[in-house]
Design a protein around this motif. Structure first.
Motif: not given
Length: 160
Positions: A1-3, A5-8, A30
């Protein structure tokens, strides 16, 4: 999920997700992609997920097999191209079915084509370390050459 969000990320391919069914659906939802195509695994190490945001990318699934998902992709103002997400079975007989299927996909389309995933095969002897020795390259190398494909290389550790 972090990837995501952070990389769009607008399109994401997951190979060998190690979960299926309702558990997989919970994880997929999710990640908040609006669309997805899933090939559930038959065994623990198989399976494919292709996820995308249809508000950002036009993606049409053009075909699936037990070892691949193929789609036509385009972003606004860009020409469409073909993408095939691959998990090739380790068994050579089953892998041969994949090459036959990809020959069919190739015969139906004349656009740029990117294939990515786990081919469970190599293009050159230098791509392998340890294990059973190879006398000759077959399968993927033969298909790759017959279809005039170009290896784009990789980023990261040489042997994963």
């Amino acid at each position: 999920m972090d990837l995501v969000r952070s990389h769009h990320i607008d399109v994401m391919f997951v190979c060998e997700p190690r979960i299926s069914g309702s558990k997989a659906l919970v994880v997929i939802k999710s990640l908040r992609f609006s669309c997805f195509e899933v090939i559930d695994p038959e065994k623990f190490s198989e399976g494919l997920w292709l996820l995308w945001n249809d508000a950002k990318v036009k993606l049409d699934i053009i075909g699936t097999s037990d070892q691949s998902i193929s789609a036509c992709l385009s972003w606004q103002g860009q020409k469409p191209w073909l993408f095939s997400a691959i998990y090739a079975r380790p068994c050579n007989v089953k892998k041969e079915k994949l090459w036959e299927y990809l020959n069919f996909v190739a015969s139906c389309h004349q656009m740029p084509w990117l294939l990515a995933g786990d081919f469970n095969d190599i293009l050159q002897v230098e791509d392998k370390v340890g294990g059973v020795s190879l006398c000759k390259l077959t399968g993927m190398k033969k298909w790759f050459d017959a279809n005039s494909m170009i290896d784009l290389g990789f980023s990261g550790p040489r042997f994963t």
